[in-house]
Design a protein around this motif. Structure first.
Motif, mmCIF file in Angstrom:
data_model
loop_
_atom_site.group_PDB
_atom_site.id
_atom_site.type_symbol
_atom_site.label_atom_id
_atom_site.label_comp_id
_atom_site.label_asym_id
_atom_site.label_seq_id
_atom_site.Cartn_x
_atom_site.Cartn_y
_atom_site.Cartn_z
ATOM 1 N N GLY B 61 52.823 49.088 39.996
ATOM 2 C CA GLY B 61 52.585 50.403 39.013
ATOM 3 C C GLY B 61 53.467 50.999 38.309
ATOM 4 O O GLY B 61 53.054 52.299 38.138
ATOM 5 N N ILE B 70 40.010 43.412 35.063
ATOM 6 C CA ILE B 70 40.221 43.154 36.438
ATOM 7 C C ILE B 70 38.366 42.904 36.723
ATOM 8 O O ILE B 70 37.906 44.425 36.867
ATOM 9 C CB ILE B 70 40.586 43.725 37.528
ATOM 10 C CG1 ILE B 70 41.663 43.143 37.121
ATOM 11 C CG2 ILE B 70 40.010 42.703 38.845
ATOM 12 C CD1 ILE B 70 42.967 44.070 37.606
ATOM 13 N N ASN B 71 37.219 41.926 37.119
ATOM 14 C CA ASN B 71 36.173 41.641 37.167
ATOM 15 C C ASN B 71 35.302 43.495 36.288
ATOM 16 O O ASN B 71 34.422 43.825 37.053
ATOM 17 C CB ASN B 71 35.985 42.594 38.525
ATOM 18 C CG ASN B 71 36.717 41.791 40.053
ATOM 19 O OD1 ASN B 71 35.894 40.622 39.228
ATOM 20 N ND2 ASN B 71 36.274 41.810 40.684
ATOM 21 N N ALA B 75 42.898 47.229 34.614
ATOM 22 C CA ALA B 75 43.518 47.679 35.555
ATOM 23 C C ALA B 75 44.365 47.030 35.742
ATOM 24 O O ALA B 75 44.840 46.034 34.978
ATOM 25 C CB ALA B 75 42.927 47.521 36.784
ATOM 26 N N GLN B 79 47.953 46.357 40.966
ATOM 27 C CA GLN B 79 47.797 47.698 42.349
ATOM 28 C C GLN B 79 46.194 47.786 42.277
ATOM 29 O O GLN B 79 45.533 48.062 43.145
ATOM 30 C CB GLN B 79 47.348 49.465 41.286
ATOM 31 C CG GLN B 79 48.592 50.712 41.477
ATOM 32 C CD GLN B 79 48.413 51.620 40.433
ATOM 33 O OE1 GLN B 79 46.809 51.532 39.647
ATOM 34 N NE2 GLN B 79 49.071 52.287 40.315
ATOM 35 N N THR B 80 45.542 46.954 42.144
ATOM 36 C CA THR B 80 44.598 46.792 42.997
ATOM 37 C C THR B 80 44.300 45.321 44.404
ATOM 38 O O THR B 80 44.876 43.796 43.984
ATOM 39 C CB THR B 80 43.923 45.180 41.829
ATOM 40 O OG1 THR B 80 43.629 46.837 40.744
ATOM 41 C CG2 THR B 80 41.917 45.571 42.218
ATOM 42 N N LEU B 81 44.397 46.176 44.990
ATOM 43 C CA LEU B 81 44.345 45.388 46.293
ATOM 44 C C LEU B 81 42.714 44.346 46.876
ATOM 45 O O LEU B 81 42.174 44.062 46.364
ATOM 46 C CB LEU B 81 44.386 46.121 47.945
ATOM 47 C CG LEU B 81 45.246 47.026 47.728
ATOM 48 C CD1 LEU B 81 45.344 47.939 49.267
ATOM 49 C CD2 LEU B 81 47.144 47.258 47.733
ATOM 50 N N ASN B 84 39.901 45.499 48.254
ATOM 51 C CA ASN B 84 39.022 45.916 47.245
ATOM 52 C C ASN B 84 37.867 45.218 46.004
ATOM 53 O O ASN B 84 38.133 45.810 45.638
ATOM 54 C CB ASN B 84 40.255 47.270 46.955
ATOM 55 C CG ASN B 84 40.135 48.494 47.746
ATOM 56 O OD1 ASN B 84 39.055 48.684 48.931
ATOM 57 N ND2 ASN B 84 41.579 49.207 47.669
ATOM 58 N N THR B 85 38.621 44.085 46.756
ATOM 59 C CA THR B 85 37.731 43.041 45.382
ATOM 60 C C THR B 85 37.067 42.375 46.594
ATOM 61 O O THR B 85 37.234 41.464 47.799
ATOM 62 C CB THR B 85 38.755 41.926 44.968
ATOM 63 O OG1 THR B 85 39.700 41.101 45.748
ATOM 64 C CG2 THR B 85 39.970 42.805 43.887
ATOM 65 N N PRO B 86 36.290 41.213 45.480
ATOM 66 C CA PRO B 86 35.710 40.724 45.758
ATOM 67 C C PRO B 86 35.761 38.948 46.115
ATOM 68 O O PRO B 86 37.001 38.847 46.081
ATOM 69 C CB PRO B 86 34.059 40.913 45.025
ATOM 70 C CG PRO B 86 34.178 40.927 43.658
ATOM 71 C CD PRO B 86 35.699 41.588 44.559
#
Lengths: 197, 244, 122
Positions: B61, B70-71, B75, B79-81, B84-86
């Motif tokens: 990051g 992203i979705n 982002a 940095q997107t875990l 935390n995503t579907p």
């Protein structure tokens, strides 16, 4: 010219604040009175236009509204149009249209002043409604029987009025034309009163 | 493959030199809840399809290379875990910029706009003997803007930037301008303010807050642009003192 | 902290700020173009009979009154969102932008209910 953007931005906000008050006044006077029918009758409008205060109000309202609206449209054009020549053409169009609208607004106001100063014919139109606020306001200022004033010898008006006032109006010999909107009973009653015309 | 760790990556792929329009491709990978989406992308490239193209550099990051949609929201993939995503992760290249290949976009128009605001310290007078010092209070004025890593998330999320097909300077460029304008050591604030007060500068911002919502560095982007607007108006009303 | 949580949810619906912006722009364009027919009607003030005839078409028609209420809704949407944007530009914290939008919405609906009642009621 330096920093025209800041000036335009500032004036857009300043005109917005002014418009809040101007539009509020406009809506309250025109639309929030009873059914909103009588505050914009010909008579009511001309009664307002006979006051210099309202005249100034309308001139400011017209100018501020047109500036705010057309500067806003210009701002949208700037965001979408890439070609400089096309942008210049759009700006010329917006300036021309807004100036034309301003001129026609001023023309309407000037025309009304000329009609007020020099009415072409004697013509009253009475609304037989006693409860409306604009009528009450006129009675408050003693303007509810305009045909009785010395000045109104040749006035051009369209007034809301209550039963008694209408009676005095339709039987007034100086009144030559009577037109009426309302129920049949009242209509025929008025016709009877004014039958000698 | 553990069931709760399975992620479906739906990726918009496009090689403009070979295909006329993009296609969607799905990859299934296993991701630990605390792994990042970037780890998934690297796993796909290593094990499933070596032709998948994306940018990444520091993976922490700090460089802003792996910015993507992203979705539905811009982002950083690093940095997107995963937790935390579907289950289905939809990845697209950053909108508003031309696609080079798959998730890689052409950032040239973006950096050209950063360049326009002269992103370097302008000085008046001779250089000092030692470094240019700044008090902590003065530093606080630019602390937020300094955080920018120029990933392009904000500019690409801005509807005004997209509508004008990059006519507008864009939020990132304006944040960079603010970073120097509010810097006590900078002597070029007037010149820079003139630049961002032009027709395609700060006045094109309508406080839509897309930039604020997407910023991976949590910079108050819209707030900084508002600050520039106030400064520009103040300068117009009461010249020529430097307003705070 | 929003840090690290970015991009966590699927967000396909437009954001509050974008919604407010589209409302503001749309209402602004309609209102700017409304000036033309409005002035055109006032042009007939020079002829009382003609003006009253035109007015007669508008009076006592529910559709026209509802359109009037719609105009009020546009004015309120544009004005209240304008106030919200001006507050934010004047330095209101960005994190309040959604709360301000909701506040403007509530005030707008209340004013619309009050105004429309007066405009629609006979």
């Amino acid at each position: 010219m330096r920093n025209l953007g800041a000036t335009g931005f500032f004036l857009e906000r300043a005109s917005a604040i002014l418009l809040v008050f101007l539009l509020a006044a406009h809506f309250i006077v025109i639309h929030f009175q009873g059914a909103g029918e009588d505050a914009w009758s010909h008579g009511a409008i001309f009664l307002r236009l006979s006051s210099p205060l309202w005249l100034v109000f309308y001139i400011i309202f017209l100018s501020v509204l047109l500036y705010h609206g057309f500067y806003g449209l210009w701002g949208i054009a700037v965001e979408y149009v890439r070609r400089v020549s096309l942008l210049a053409a759009i700006r010329a169009c917006l300036v021309a249209v807004s100036l034309a609208l301003w001129a026609s607004g001023i023309f309407i106001l000037a025309n009304s002043q000329m009609l007020l100063a020099n009415p072409p014919a004697l013509c009253y139109k009475c609304h037989a409604r006693g409860s409306i606020p604009s009528y009450r306001a006129m009675r408050f200022f003693g303007l509810h029987r305009p045909w009785q004033g010395a000045q109104t010898e040749r006035a051009l008006e369209n007034f809301p009025a209550s039963g008694k006032d209408v009676e005095s109006a339709v039987t007034d010999p100086r009144l030559k034309v009577l037109s009426f909107t309302g129920s049949a009973t009242v209509g025929w009653g008025l016709k009877r009163l004014a039958c000698d015309k | 493959m553990e069931k709760d760790r399975v992620k479906k990556f739906r990726i918009k792929r496009w090689d403009p030199e070979r295909a006329s329009k993009p296609r969607w491709e799905e990859f299934t990978v296993s991701l630990d809840p605390f792994e990042r989406l970037l780890d998934g992308l690297i796993r796909i490239k290593d094990n499933l399809d070596g032709s998948l193209t994306f940018r990444s550099s520091c993976a922490h990051g700090m460089c802003g290379s792996c910015a993507m949609k992203i979705n539905g929201k811009n982002a950083l993939a690093c940095q997107t875990l995963a937790k935390n995503t579907p289950e289905v992760v939809v990845l697209e290249p950053l909108p508003a910029f031309p696609v080079i290949k798959d998730l890689v976009v052409d950032m040239d128009p973006f950096f050209e706009k950063i360049g326009r605001i002269m992103p370097w310290l302008l000085e008046d007078g001779p250089p000092p003997e030692r470094e240019r010092t700044q008090s902590p209070e003065e530093m606080k004025k630019i602390l937020d803007a300094i955080k920018c890593i120029m990933c392009g998330c904000c500019t690409s999320a801005c509807p005004v930037y997209r509508a004008g097909k990059d006519l507008y300077l864009g939020p990132a460029s304006l944040v960079k301008a603010a970073r120097f304008i509010f810097d006590s050591r900078d002597a070029g604030w007037e010149e820079r303010l003139e630049m961002v007060s032009g027709k395609n500068g700060i006045w094109r911002c309508h406080s839509i807050y897309n930039c604020y919502e997407v910023c991976p560095r949590s910079i108050d982007v819209t707030g900084i642009i508002s600050r520039l607007k106030r400064m520009s108006v103040k300068k117009m009303l009461l010249p020529p003192r430097r307003p705070g | 902290m929003r840090y690290g949580q970015k991009g966590a949810q699927v967000r396909r619906r437009p954001g509050t700020g974008f919604l407010a912006f589209i409302l503001h722009r749309g209402s602004g364009i309609i209102l700017a173009f409304f000036i033309l027919p409005h002035l055109y009607m006032l042009y007939f003030l020079k002829d009382p009979a003609r003006y009253e005839a035109i007015r007669g078409v508008f009076i006592n028609r529910m559709a026209v009154r509802l359109a009037g209420a719609g105009l009020l809704a546009l004015v309120l949407a544009h004005g209240l969102n304008g106030a919200r944007v001006m507050l934010l530009e004047a330095g209101a914290p960005s994190r309040l932008q959604k709360a301000l939008f909701v506040t403007a919405l509530i005030i707008g609906l209340l004013l619309l209910a009050a105004g429309a009642r007066l405009m629609i009621a006979a």
